[in-house]
Design an enzyme around this catalytic site. Structure first.
Site, PDB file in Angstrom:
ATOM      1  N   CYS A 136       2.838  20.556  38.119  1.00 53.61           N
ATOM      2  CA  CYS A 136       3.088  19.510  39.118  1.00 53.61           C
ATOM      3  C   CYS A 136       4.241  19.837  40.067  1.00 53.61           C
ATOM      4  CB  CYS A 136       3.343  18.180  38.410  1.00 53.61           C
ATOM      5  SG  CYS A 136       4.394  18.313  36.947  1.00 53.61           S
ATOM      6  N   HIS A 250       7.559  12.757  41.156  1.00 51.56           N
ATOM      7  CA  HIS A 250       8.623  13.748  40.997  1.00 51.56           C
ATOM      8  C   HIS A 250       9.385  13.885  42.312  1.00 51.56           C
ATOM      9  CE1 HIS A 250       7.083  14.808  37.189  1.00 51.56           C
ATOM     10  NE2 HIS A 250       6.676  16.036  37.384  1.00 51.56           N
TER      11      HIS A 250
END
Lengths: 351, 351
Positions: A136, A250
């Protein structure tokens, strides 16, 4: 095997790990992005089989994953961990499907393309039946870095992360909510999923650490995958991966050195026209990328674009980015890979 | 005025901003560290005056701050913002007191020492009546950096922060708690103190941004103060300051370049013996500095000590540190400055 499987215009698509946080987002992305689907086959462990999940107005039964699950499949998304991918992805390929694998199992295999469509979508072929979906952090970072790399050579990269609970799955997201509810109510709470308290706390990423180097498995993956996606196998990359009490986006503080002077304005200009990127860089209103605005959207938010004062030559740019970990960091990127496969099919059939 | 005020062995100590988050911790530190106090005078705005705060078994009345508040005072802590310090600190000095100022008002004044006792305590004299207490990030970072600088010359520094709500005061801590309670209960919440949502979110530090450089006021302060405390006025410092949903401990990902090769082992060794530092660097158990363990303690926690891979020469060390923002980042450091003043008094009287 080194063939390009033929995919029909209305493919049979399977999702392994359909009930997980990423699996559910893959199903959502297939629906929201109008991906052509002839049949959707949802697969999971015996424990999760029997549930129904909604897709385009129907409820689809979740079936148990077995060695025979892939008969007739054209595209199979894997999102159930590296060991499931290692065991079942070759079976899916043998059954004639193309695999888009969200695990780390094949990401560094030279025969498996590691793809972020905005960064290196052109390298998806040739493949041997498996396409890897990156970590990710690597996917979110390279979405913002690739448009810059096309203009200026990147010579050094530093990444310090603020990683959400979703990276550890739906159970970790639940634990963050529960731990935090207990904390605000001043009740005791014993974490089960994460090794450290999540409520109002943060900690170094919980992946195992190489005692030789002092780097954890997450950091090692991000370095290797970022280099591979950018095609810069020797790029010096510094990295610190940290989990923060955020649910599903994130953030990354990036510092990028180029091989000559680059102005913040030119970076802002390039990123403003880059696919998958939204510049959020409002100095006057102190409005920059935030997880609460990156969550649930497809674009990676980029801001705080400025000359990094660590480098007196002006060759380094600092940025702050936020991207949805479940979307660009996982499910969306996987579905974009499938879309690329379908588009290439159309192209090759037209040729 | 350029004199060393004489401080008696049982000084009259005043705290301006006594009811604030830092003020309360100053009172706690005076008590827990057995600082000799003849009289404790608690001062605050008219709004907060009339309260009582506990100190060594008594309840001390909080009085309204006026121009006459400092009569007979020997040491005055200021923790009520830069404008209060600018107005009242000269009055306290004129009344014969030494001021320990927690605001940014005088930190870059060349006549005002900017002190972290573990880093540059030896430069506290001469002073002109005011000693400045640094910004919280600068205080926490330099506590960990100074022991290294004594062994090896620092040539470059990068800091990426994870800053707690306490840096914006008690009201921001309350807002974080309330916003998070609302979020876990799925209730609406309108933030009043911070410009952006705090629950399960993070954002670039809310200090005003210089449109010329793109750096915010917090980052500019940390750069200038860190250079001043370390005595390295030209040190290249890169920095990104971010607020995270943590209550009272700041964390910092540090990257420090030295003028030659330095091993992680030698850094760990130096920091293990450094005052105010506790090494928490347990690779096997994935146990490193965390806000939940740094909160309420005096030491700055340091871990993730490793060679920074961004620098192939091996001259750069990466670390991750956590320190209590209200203690080492504010109140404790201020009280340590007062202790230094008292100790010097004893020394000079003995001489």
């Amino acid at each position: 095997m080194n063939v390009q499987q033929s995919i029909p215009p209305l493919p049979v698509i399977a999702v392994v790990g359909a009930t997980g946080a990423v699996g559910i987002e893959i199903i959502n992305c297939l629906e929201s992005r109008d991906v052509p689907v002839g049949e959707l086959r949802l697969l999971a462990s015996a424990r999760s089989a029997g549930q129904h999940l909604p897709f385009r107005g129907s409820d689809v039964l979740v079936q148990e994953l077995t060695e025979r699950s892939f008969d007739g499949c054209n595209i199979v998304f894997f999102s159930a961990g590296a060991s499931v991918s290692r065991k079942y992805a070759p079976l899916a390929v043998a059954a004639g499907a193309v695999v888009v694998d969200n695990s780390s199992a094949f990401r560094m295999d030279p025969n498996v393309p590691l793809i972020v469509p905005e960064a290196n979508g052109g390298t998806i072929a040739p493949h041997a039946g498996i396409i890897a979906n990156p970590n990710c952090v690597a996917a979110i970072a390279t979405t913002a870095l690739a448009p810059l790399q096309r203009c200026w050579a990147i010579t050094r990269l530093n990444m310090v992360t603020y990683q959400s609970a979703s990276g550890a799955g739906a159970a970790a997201m639940d634990e963050l909510r529960q731990a935090t509810a207990a904390a605000v109510n001043e009740e005791p709470f014993e974490q089960q999923i994460m090794p450290h308290p999540m409520a109002f706390n943060l900690f170094s990423h919980n992946a195992e650490i190489d005692p030789e180097t002092g780097y954890n498995g997450e950091e090692t993956k991000v370095i290797a995958e970022t280099r591979r996606i950018l095609g810069l196998p020797r790029l010096p990359v510094g990295i610190t991966c940290v989990r923060v009490p955020v649910l599903r986006a994130h953030s990354i503080a990036l510092s990028v050195r180029f091989d000559g002077f680059v102005s913040p304005e030119s970076v802002r200009d390039k990123l403003s026209n880059a696919p998958g990127v939204r510049v959020v860089d409002d100095i006057e209103n102190n409005h920059f990328p935030m997880p609460c605005e990156a969550s649930g959207i497809e674009d990676v938010l980029v801001g705080r674009i400025r000359t990094d004062l660590i480098d007196p030559t002006g060759q380094t740019i600092a940025m702050f980015i936020s991207g949805d970990q479940l979307l660009k960091g996982a499910a969306l990127n996987a579905v974009q890979i499938a879309e690329n496969l379908l588009a290439q099919q159309v192209t090759s059939q037209a040729a």
